[in-house]
Design an enzyme around this catalytic site. Structure first.
Site, PDB file in Angstrom:
ATOM      1  N   ASP A 208       0.847  -1.201   0.000  1.00 49.69           N
ATOM      2  CA  ASP A 208       0.000   0.000   0.000  1.00 49.69           C
ATOM      3  C   ASP A 208       0.878   1.245   0.000  1.00 49.69           C
ATOM      4  OD1 ASP A 208      -2.168  -1.685   0.227  1.00 49.69           O
ATOM      5  OD2 ASP A 208      -2.264  -1.505   2.403  1.00 49.69           O
TER       6      ASP A 208
HETATM    7  N1  URA Z   1      -1.142  -6.004   3.757  1.00 46.56           N
HETATM    8  C1  URA Z   1      -1.654  -4.766   3.791  1.00 46.56           C
HETATM    9  O1  URA Z   1      -2.704  -4.537   4.374  1.00 46.56           O
HETATM   10  N2  URA Z   1      -0.991  -3.787   3.164  1.00 46.56           N
HETATM   11  C2  URA Z   1       0.199  -3.979   2.526  1.00 46.56           C
HETATM   12  O2  URA Z   1       0.773  -3.039   1.996  1.00 46.56           O
HETATM   13  C3  URA Z   1       0.726  -5.275   2.500  1.00 46.56           C
HETATM   14  C4  URA Z   1       0.040  -6.282   3.126  1.00 46.56           C
END
Ligand code: URA
Length: 245
Positions: free
Chosen positions: A108
């Site tokens: 993310d």
């Molecule tokens: N899980 C998440 O919620 N976000 C990420 O960036 C990676 C794994």
């Protein structure tokens, strides 16, 4: 040692970002390219990387068939190859040779940590394949206490509406009323998976960082935004688990 395949001169130079195939034809026509010291006037020849010496305006151009980088992704950067408004993880790799690199999986925008960047599609596919069950380890900070009931739920697997997660491995690093620090290992990689798993037990993730993916570990010497080429050893380990039996 792997035998190097020959490829067309214009593809060789296009892969190394010397322009489009038609721009390269124009450079060739102008006599700016040599192969093994001889000026070349036609794109229609084949060269063998590592054997033939290609120069553009007198500067030697080496060829990279595959590139592998480990990036400590900083927050605020998107895991995409291009974006109209935001810096991407590929923008972080300043001295890349190839133009066809991509991130292996997504983190993310606000997540930090380990991201493999390559153009090796076969390796990426194998690392992301649900069948391979590659462990991904994350460090998460959550907004409250974390009790044994929450731990057991995550270790059994929780329903995220559209699917039930595989059992996670949970290590509690620190517990507190306002903030707890948890290491979580998962084998899947669904959208926002770690955040959604903690939400399923009533907690919000306030900080998330990926520490490892299979045998590849985040190099703590890399500050967020820093990257380096994989070592021979790291690459060998990744090939060992991803190459077809
Ligand atoms: N899980 C998440 O919620 N976000 C990420 O960036 C990676 C794994």
């Amino acid at each position: 040692m792997k035998e190097q395949k020959s490829l067309r001169l214009d593809k060789y130079l296009a892969d190394m970002q010397y322009g489009t195939r038609s721009q390269i034809k124009e450079i060739i026509r102008k006599g700016r390219i040599t192969v093994d010291g001889a000026v070349i006037k036609s794109a229609d020849i084949k060269v063998i990387p590592g054997t033939n010496v290609v120069t553009v305006d007198g500067v030697s151009v080496s060829y990279a068939e595959f590139e592998y980088y480990i990036l400590n992704k900083p927050a605020g950067v998107v895991s995409a190859t291009e974006d109209n408004s935001c810096k991407t993880v590929l923008d972080c790799i300043e001295d890349k040779q190839r133009k066809d690199l991509f991130p292996v999986g997504r983190l993310d925008k606000d997540t930090e940590g380990l991201l493999l960047i390559t153009n090796d599609g076969q390796m990426a596919h194998a690392l992301l394949s649900p069948k391979k069950h590659v462990d991904k380890v994350y460090y998460a900070e959550i907004d409250g206490d974390f009790d044994s009931e929450m731990k057991e739920k995550l270790e059994r697997g929780v329903s995220l509406g559209d699917f039930v997660t595989m059992p996670a491995v949970i290590k509690i690093l620190e517990k507190g009323q306002e903030l707890s620090k948890i290491e979580i290992t998962i084998r899947e990689g669904k959208f926002h998976q770690v955040k959604r798993m903690f939400e399923a037990v009533g907690r919000n993730v306030t900080y998330l960082k990926r520490l490892s993916m299979g045998p590849l570990k985040l190099d703590e010497a890399l500050f967020p935004g820093d990257y380096r080429v994989l070592t021979e050893e790291e690459l060998g380990e990744l090939k060992r688990i991803t190459e077809k039996e």
